[in-house]
Enzyme design. Sequence first.
Site, PDB file in Angstrom:
ATOM      1  N   CYS B  96     -10.940  11.659   4.261  1.00  0.00           N
ATOM      2  CA  CYS B  96      -9.945  10.772   4.885  1.00  0.00           C
ATOM      3  C   CYS B  96      -9.893  10.942   6.397  1.00  0.00           C
ATOM      4  O   CYS B  96     -10.835  10.621   7.089  1.00  0.00           O
ATOM      5  CB  CYS B  96      -8.564  11.003   4.266  1.00  0.00           C
ATOM      6  SG  CYS B  96      -8.438  10.384   2.624  1.00  0.00           S
ATOM      7  N   ARG B 130      -3.470  -1.654   4.518  1.00  0.00           N
ATOM      8  CA  ARG B 130      -4.154  -0.432   4.110  1.00  0.00           C
ATOM      9  C   ARG B 130      -5.026  -0.696   2.885  1.00  0.00           C
ATOM     10  O   ARG B 130      -4.714  -1.586   2.084  1.00  0.00           O
ATOM     11  CB  ARG B 130      -3.139   0.668   3.778  1.00  0.00           C
ATOM     12  CG  ARG B 130      -2.367   1.191   4.957  1.00  0.00           C
ATOM     13  CD  ARG B 130      -1.437   2.321   4.549  1.00  0.00           C
ATOM     14  NE  ARG B 130      -2.139   3.587   4.340  1.00  0.00           N
ATOM     15  CZ  ARG B 130      -2.447   4.432   5.322  1.00  0.00           C
ATOM     16  NH1 ARG B 130      -2.122   4.148   6.565  1.00  0.00           N
ATOM     17  NH2 ARG B 130      -3.056   5.559   5.062  1.00  0.00           N
ATOM     18  N   HIS B 197     -10.038  10.803  -2.302  1.00  0.00           N
ATOM     19  CA  HIS B 197      -9.299  12.023  -2.612  1.00  0.00           C
ATOM     20  C   HIS B 197      -8.796  11.899  -4.051  1.00  0.00           C
ATOM     21  O   HIS B 197      -9.366  11.167  -4.834  1.00  0.00           O
ATOM     22  CB  HIS B 197      -8.194  12.267  -1.591  1.00  0.00           C
ATOM     23  CG  HIS B 197      -7.133  11.215  -1.600  1.00  0.00           C
ATOM     24  ND1 HIS B 197      -7.186  10.109  -0.789  1.00  0.00           N
ATOM     25  CD2 HIS B 197      -6.018  11.090  -2.329  1.00  0.00           C
ATOM     26  CE1 HIS B 197      -6.128   9.354  -1.012  1.00  0.00           C
ATOM     27  NE2 HIS B 197      -5.400   9.910  -1.946  1.00  0.00           N
TER      28      HIS B 197
END
Lengths: 466, 258
Positions: B96, B130, B197
């Site tokens: 990330c 996002r 993740h």
Amino acid sequence: MSMAEWASTDFEAMRVIKKWKSRLALWVGQITLYVLRLIGRRGTSLPGFLAYRLSPDLLFNLLTQLDTCVFVTGTNGKTTTSALLYSILSDEKNLWLTNKDGANLMQGLLAAFLPHVTATGRLGLRKAILEVDEATLPRITERFHPTMVVVTNVVRDQLDRYGEVDQALAMLRQGISYPGIQLITNADDPLAASLGIERELTSFYGMDEVLQDTQTRNEVRDGAFCLMCGQEIEYSHTIYGQFGHYHCPNGDFTRPTPDYGGILRANDASLIVRWRKRNTEVEQFAVPSPVIGLYNYYNLLAAVATACTLGISTRKIVEAVTVYEAPLGRMQVYAGTPERILALIKNPAGANSVLRTIETDSRAKAVCFAINDADADGRDVSWLWDIDLESFLATAVCDRYFCAGHRALDMALRLLYAGVQRKQIEILDALSDVVKATESLDVPVYVLSTYTALYPLGTYLREASR
Amino acid sequence: MSEVKIRLGHLFPELLNLYADQGNIAVLKRRAALRNILLEVTPIKLGNELKVEDFDLLLLGGGSDREQAIVGKELAPYREDLQAAIEANMPILAICGGYQLLGKFYELANGERIPGLRLVDMETKPGHGRLIGNIAIEWMAQNESSKELTIVGFENHGGRTYHDYPALGKVLKGHGNNGRDHLEGLQYKSLIGTYIHGPLLPKNPHLADAILRYALNYRGHFSLLEALDDQLEWDAHHAVLQELLGNKKYARVRQRLC
């Protein structure tokens, strides 16, 4: 007709349209609510959803009819704090409006109003205590200013909701930035406390004395850095997670002295509240705790601080808290063999405090995790890996684990890598299997559940307990 | 014979811990221990000196924009050391925010540019909204013997990342680097950057083992890692994969890649 007249007619027409749209929204919402109740449903989301879609103005029309309005926001403890406050404030003679089921977005708030509005749009109640989502708060306060805002804490939550803690903090700061709003917040949480530093009309609550935790914890702390200078803040006393007595080594950020200081001498004792009044007078009183767990003492202290600020007598507070009944998932005990205890978990800080509470039960026990990943639970399950299971395993007597829910396998992996043996973990296909899988156990079973699994589990456990 | 050891440097755990990176470490540690390898973890905190030569593996996690900027500044003096180590095949796992930091810059929505470490020729730009959700990719493993070639996890990033290196994988479902070219992550020598993740490694034991092997090779050990009982890991992996792809596509993918 002159231009100005045209314009004013136009404006008048708009106003009339808006008014009728708002009224239509009200009727649609109320009729939907009535129909849902007729067919035996709780109707917590649809009526508010429809009404809000038709007219967002309706909510604001209703809010402005209130004389007193308290918003409770923050990451954890909103529902319990609101419920405690409601039980203190509201009685038959003096009824308050509330969103009891924790539906805390725009449409949920609107749904809470609908049963109390006349067909012509007049609100029957004058006071409200409302739990409000952190992101929703600034969207409301830009048009309506409540009497009070309570911020319980700002900790790591479902990350897919707001991206990160910084963003949640920014939304809260925006939400309380208007003059005239009384803020009540947690001095022991550096992030929540930062909202009230050098702000007028702010009261703090915090624990003056708590039993010291002796176990070394590996918890993620979000408030670990001074927001002024970026230096890692130091703790003279840690309570749990990021809560404690802290200061920045550069001296530009220190825990504020709470106006309402709590003293907790044992895990199940009464909470002693030390109220430091403006005129330096100190009033001290004991409040029985109707809820277990250190985090719930914080919720209790928040509710007491808010009630005192609203001018409620300490005698009335104590009386109300004594007869309080907690909402679902706040460590309800379902008697039977085995005894089962249900707790809501939704983020690492909340889960850690639940585990800490379970550790204080010295009996051997089994633990069942029910983990879903619907929107209301948080779709990203990485938070399971931020739970401090390792110190739980080091302290608690527990050798049976059960995993249920949509993400049961993720939880099982988490347990495995924390050091639980594979053979101690049982994976259940359905939530309804929780009762059957645990019925032959002779130790208490703690059931830790995310939001969407909570209500079904509550039903199964209640039925099994009969 | 002395015990084999891998020295892992965890960069700024106090800042870059947004997506449960300690989960990745727990996985590496356990999988190493089960092979009698000691994984020694050293947290490198703000203000500590970083001696790149003291480590066999580095982990750079995710953080907020503010935290990334702090870390970028802190690591800037070590750029040359890190670059040399990467060329010599040192494994680095960057996730990330840590992934974004590897490149030239990360541009925020307001136009501000957070300078990166320039370890790879890569840039990250803002986009509309996002990119959030479960993700599955086809691992384009180089020199990998793994039979399983899917990676699953969760992504949540505002930045869109562009580069011309081999990707970690092709997106089967989800957004990936930029939501456009259907590629996710980056692999250059033993450097792995990714948005995935969840955390990354628990449900992807093949990737965890690849990283352990890179670290062993970098240290000069070339023995094979013995296989472990990963039933639970793969059950969890396939549960997510199946749900994400739907039964039909899952069956096709499974035939081809698993």
